[in-house]
Enzyme design. Structure first.
Site, PDB file in Angstrom:
ATOM      1  N   GLY A  21     -51.356 -10.022  87.410  1.00 14.09           N
ATOM      2  CA  GLY A  21     -51.696 -11.403  87.767  1.00 14.09           C
ATOM      3  C   GLY A  21     -51.174 -11.832  89.134  1.00 14.09           C
ATOM      4  O   GLY A  21     -51.182 -11.068  90.099  1.00 14.09           O
ATOM      5  N   ILE A  22     -50.714 -13.068  89.188  1.00 14.86           N
ATOM      6  CA  ILE A  22     -50.263 -13.651  90.460  1.00 14.86           C
ATOM      7  C   ILE A  22     -49.068 -12.872  91.018  1.00 14.86           C
ATOM      8  O   ILE A  22     -48.991 -12.611  92.225  1.00 14.86           O
ATOM      9  CB  ILE A  22     -49.910 -15.149  90.242  1.00 14.86           C
ATOM     10  CG1 ILE A  22     -51.186 -15.945  89.891  1.00 14.86           C
ATOM     11  CG2 ILE A  22     -49.221 -15.726  91.467  1.00 14.86           C
ATOM     12  CD1 ILE A  22     -50.937 -17.380  89.435  1.00 14.86           C
ATOM     13  N   ASP A  63     -36.871  -8.148  80.095  1.00 16.92           N
ATOM     14  CA  ASP A  63     -37.371  -9.367  79.454  1.00 16.92           C
ATOM     15  C   ASP A  63     -36.537 -10.515  80.019  1.00 16.92           C
ATOM     16  O   ASP A  63     -35.310 -10.545  79.821  1.00 16.92           O
ATOM     17  CB  ASP A  63     -37.195  -9.249  77.932  1.00 16.92           C
ATOM     18  CG  ASP A  63     -37.705 -10.472  77.194  1.00 16.92           C
ATOM     19  OD1 ASP A  63     -37.763 -11.573  77.790  1.00 16.92           O
ATOM     20  OD2 ASP A  63     -38.033 -10.337  76.002  1.00 16.92           O
ATOM     21  N   VAL A  64     -37.161 -11.428  80.706  1.00 15.18           N
ATOM     22  CA  VAL A  64     -36.388 -12.484  81.386  1.00 15.18           C
ATOM     23  C   VAL A  64     -35.700 -13.437  80.427  1.00 15.18           C
ATOM     24  O   VAL A  64     -34.807 -14.193  80.835  1.00 15.18           O
ATOM     25  CB  VAL A  64     -37.250 -13.291  82.397  1.00 15.18           C
ATOM     26  CG1 VAL A  64     -37.711 -12.413  83.547  1.00 15.18           C
ATOM     27  CG2 VAL A  64     -38.415 -13.997  81.723  1.00 15.18           C
ATOM     28  N   TYR A 157     -45.395 -26.687  77.949  1.00 13.15           N
ATOM     29  CA  TYR A 157     -45.632 -25.952  79.200  1.00 13.15           C
ATOM     30  C   TYR A 157     -45.485 -26.894  80.394  1.00 13.15           C
ATOM     31  O   TYR A 157     -44.799 -26.569  81.372  1.00 13.15           O
ATOM     32  CB  TYR A 157     -47.027 -25.322  79.181  1.00 13.15           C
ATOM     33  CG  TYR A 157     -47.381 -24.571  80.457  1.00 13.15           C
ATOM     34  CD1 TYR A 157     -47.000 -23.244  80.625  1.00 13.15           C
ATOM     35  CD2 TYR A 157     -48.092 -25.194  81.487  1.00 13.15           C
ATOM     36  CE1 TYR A 157     -47.325 -22.550  81.800  1.00 13.15           C
ATOM     37  CE2 TYR A 157     -48.412 -24.507  82.655  1.00 13.15           C
ATOM     38  CZ  TYR A 157     -48.034 -23.190  82.803  1.00 13.15           C
ATOM     39  OH  TYR A 157     -48.349 -22.505  83.968  1.00 13.15           O
ATOM     40  N   LYS A 161     -42.674 -26.732  83.515  1.00 14.37           N
ATOM     41  CA  LYS A 161     -43.016 -26.588  84.928  1.00 14.37           C
ATOM     42  C   LYS A 161     -42.491 -27.780  85.746  1.00 14.37           C
ATOM     43  O   LYS A 161     -42.136 -27.631  86.919  1.00 14.37           O
ATOM     44  CB  LYS A 161     -44.520 -26.421  85.100  1.00 14.37           C
ATOM     45  CG  LYS A 161     -45.034 -25.078  84.576  1.00 14.37           C
ATOM     46  CD  LYS A 161     -44.441 -23.896  85.330  1.00 14.37           C
ATOM     47  CE  LYS A 161     -45.031 -22.576  84.920  1.00 14.37           C
ATOM     48  NZ  LYS A 161     -44.474 -21.431  85.687  1.00 14.37           N
ATOM     49  N   VAL A 190     -56.107 -20.371  88.033  1.00 13.86           N
ATOM     50  CA  VAL A 190     -56.227 -19.092  88.735  1.00 13.86           C
ATOM     51  C   VAL A 190     -56.635 -18.018  87.732  1.00 13.86           C
ATOM     52  O   VAL A 190     -56.127 -17.991  86.591  1.00 13.86           O
ATOM     53  CB  VAL A 190     -54.877 -18.728  89.391  1.00 13.86           C
ATOM     54  CG1 VAL A 190     -54.930 -17.338  90.012  1.00 13.86           C
ATOM     55  CG2 VAL A 190     -54.493 -19.778  90.434  1.00 13.86           C
TER      56      VAL A 190
HETATM   57  P1  NDP Z   1     -50.094 -13.551  83.567  1.00 12.16           P
HETATM   58  O1  NDP Z   1     -50.144 -13.842  82.115  1.00 12.16           O
HETATM   59  O2  NDP Z   1     -51.166 -12.718  84.182  1.00 12.16           O
HETATM   60  O3  NDP Z   1     -48.701 -12.895  83.970  1.00 12.16           O
HETATM   61  C1  NDP Z   1     -47.504 -13.373  83.424  1.00 12.16           C
HETATM   62  C2  NDP Z   1     -46.388 -12.516  83.947  1.00 12.16           C
HETATM   63  O4  NDP Z   1     -45.140 -12.994  83.442  1.00 12.16           O
HETATM   64  C3  NDP Z   1     -46.519 -11.058  83.533  1.00 12.16           C
HETATM   65  O5  NDP Z   1     -46.155 -10.251  84.611  1.00 12.16           O
HETATM   66  C4  NDP Z   1     -45.522 -10.942  82.405  1.00 12.16           C
HETATM   67  O6  NDP Z   1     -44.963  -9.658  82.245  1.00 12.16           O
HETATM   68  C5  NDP Z   1     -44.453 -11.905  82.858  1.00 12.16           C
HETATM   69  N1  NDP Z   1     -43.650 -12.343  81.732  1.00 12.16           N
HETATM   70  C6  NDP Z   1     -43.989 -13.222  80.769  1.00 12.16           C
HETATM   71  N2  NDP Z   1     -42.991 -13.340  79.882  1.00 12.16           N
HETATM   72  C7  NDP Z   1     -42.002 -12.497  80.300  1.00 12.16           C
HETATM   73  C8  NDP Z   1     -40.732 -12.159  79.809  1.00 12.16           C
HETATM   74  N3  NDP Z   1     -40.233 -12.713  78.681  1.00 12.16           N
HETATM   75  N4  NDP Z   1     -39.978 -11.267  80.498  1.00 12.16           N
HETATM   76  C9  NDP Z   1     -40.460 -10.704  81.633  1.00 12.16           C
HETATM   77  N5  NDP Z   1     -41.661 -10.983  82.149  1.00 12.16           N
HETATM   78  C10 NDP Z   1     -42.426 -11.868  81.481  1.00 12.16           C
HETATM   79  O7  NDP Z   1     -50.059 -14.981  84.256  1.00 12.16           O
HETATM   80  P2  NDP Z   1     -50.220 -15.482  85.747  1.00 12.16           P
HETATM   81  O8  NDP Z   1     -50.136 -14.367  86.704  1.00 12.16           O
HETATM   82  O9  NDP Z   1     -51.372 -16.372  85.788  1.00 12.16           O
HETATM   83  O10 NDP Z   1     -48.909 -16.399  85.851  1.00 12.16           O
HETATM   84  C11 NDP Z   1     -47.875 -16.202  86.783  1.00 12.16           C
HETATM   85  C12 NDP Z   1     -47.146 -17.523  86.971  1.00 12.16           C
HETATM   86  O11 NDP Z   1     -48.053 -18.484  87.495  1.00 12.16           O
HETATM   87  C13 NDP Z   1     -46.612 -18.118  85.660  1.00 12.16           C
HETATM   88  O12 NDP Z   1     -45.341 -18.695  85.907  1.00 12.16           O
HETATM   89  C14 NDP Z   1     -47.627 -19.202  85.336  1.00 12.16           C
HETATM   90  O13 NDP Z   1     -47.087 -20.215  84.543  1.00 12.16           O
HETATM   91  C15 NDP Z   1     -47.986 -19.665  86.732  1.00 12.16           C
HETATM   92  N6  NDP Z   1     -49.269 -20.378  86.807  1.00 12.16           N
HETATM   93  C16 NDP Z   1     -50.440 -19.736  86.500  1.00 12.16           C
HETATM   94  C17 NDP Z   1     -51.637 -20.424  86.586  1.00 12.16           C
HETATM   95  C18 NDP Z   1     -52.949 -19.803  86.286  1.00 12.16           C
HETATM   96  O14 NDP Z   1     -53.960 -20.509  86.263  1.00 12.16           O
HETATM   97  N7  NDP Z   1     -53.036 -18.498  86.064  1.00 12.16           N
HETATM   98  C19 NDP Z   1     -51.661 -21.850  86.973  1.00 12.16           C
HETATM   99  C20 NDP Z   1     -50.375 -22.401  87.280  1.00 12.16           C
HETATM  100  C21 NDP Z   1     -49.232 -21.694  87.202  1.00 12.16           C
HETATM  101  P3  NDP Z   1     -45.340  -8.706  80.983  1.00 12.16           P
HETATM  102  O15 NDP Z   1     -46.639  -8.060  81.360  1.00 12.16           O
HETATM  103  O16 NDP Z   1     -44.248  -7.705  80.920  1.00 12.16           O
HETATM  104  O17 NDP Z   1     -45.460  -9.576  79.787  1.00 12.16           O
END
Ligand code: NDP
Length: 252
Positions: A21-22, A63-64, A157, A161, A190
């Site tokens: 993702g992002i 795991d964060v 959520y 944020k 996104v």
């Molecule tokens: P994804 O679901 O694609 O990615 C989420 C990421 O967070 C993954 O890399 C995942 O890792 C990691 N993650 C989640 N939980 C944990 C954990 N407990 N420990 C370690 N890693 C963890 O989402 P996005 O890329 O869209 O989101 C990235 C950020 O952007 C987030 O903070 C989200 O809230 C924010 N955001 C996203 C929007 C959107 O529309 N997509 C809009 C606004 C904000 P793993 O694969 O290991 O689970």
């Protein structure tokens, strides 16, 4: 050269949730911009594996929400690359549903991942930055910190944020005089695993698209471009700000 201010040569970055993702887009762009990048997440995806085959990127699992993770991933970054100049607190989860039915387990998961973890990771990362009196922290917030989303209901959520945005501003105030900048990026909708269910849902997709003046979703790479600006010397006078990148969603 002014354009060099947009590069990260010689810098070391830690990107949480950098495996997809992002976060993956940010990690990739930072490597392209000349940084050494420690990528972390729970699962080593094929994309992250490919990125980390490059000497400029490395992987540490974590795991964060585990209280031991922040110090461990910061130590791994220092061990591997000899420093830490940039932290991108990107890992996050979303969950939606009626407020009156949102139980404690779901509340804890959101709060622990989206607010407590970034707090702890920033706390661990800022120690080596303080030693150098230099560093940049970028927290990935959301437009959800500022508005009520529709049609999905997601009080927890959004509140998590909002806490990230306020943590950003207050940390920026606390560390501005010590060479450390702290900013947030607030994406709109996104395309990523987080939003794929909503994008596939015709009713949600319609509302999200119609509420976005540009009439389309953002791409992770567009968020990475904003992240690069906020983490590069180009933004040297920018701290305590939340940069919104939402196709105009919050204009109305
Ligand atoms: P994804 O679901 O694609 O990615 C989420 C990421 O967070 C993954 O890399 C995942 O890792 C990691 N993650 C989640 N939980 C944990 C954990 N407990 N420990 C370690 N890693 C963890 O989402 P996005 O890329 O869209 O989101 C990235 C950020 O952007 C987030 O903070 C989200 O809230 C924010 N955001 C996203 C929007 C959107 O529309 N997509 C809009 C606004 C904000 P793993 O694969 O290991 O689970």
């Amino acid at each position: 050269m002014a354009l060099e201010q947009f590069r990260l040569d010689g810098k070391v970055a830690l990107v949480t949730g950098g495996n997809r993702g992002i976060g993956l887009a940010i990690a990739r762009l930072f490597v392209e911009a000349g940084a050494k990048v420690m990528v972390t997440g729970r699962s080593l995806t094929a994309d992250a594996q490919e990125l980390c085959a490059n000497d400029c990127a490395a992987w540490v699992a974590g795991d964060v929400t585990d209280p031991a993770t922040p110090e461990r991933i910061v130590a791994a970054t220092l061990d591997r690359f000899g420093g830490l100049d940039i932290l991108v607190n990107n890992a996050g989860i979303a969950d939606s549903g009626d407020f009156h039915d949102f139980d404690d387990a779901r509340l804890a998961a959101i709060n622990d991942t989206n607010f407590v973890a970034p707090f702890r990771i920033a706390r661990a990362a800022i120690k080596p930055m303080l030693k150098k009196q230099s560093g940049v922290i970028l927290n990935i917030g959301s437009i959800s910190a500022e508005v009520a989303n529709q049609p999905q209901l997601q009080v927890a959520y959004n509140a998590s944020k909002a806490a990230v945005h306020q943590m950003t501003r207050v940390m920026a105030f606390e560390y501005a005089s010590r060479g450390i900048r702290v900013n947030a990026l607030a994406p709109g909708y996104v395309v990523s695993d987080m939003t794929k269910g909503g994008i596939a849902n015709a009713a949600w997709n319609k509302v999200w698209t119609e509420n976005t003046p540009m009439g389309r979703f953002g791409q992770p790479e567009e968020m990475a471009n904003c992240a690069l600006f906020l983490c590069a010397p180009a933004s040297s006078y920018v701290t305590g700000t939340v940069l919104t990148a939402d196709g105009g969603y919050t204009t109305h």
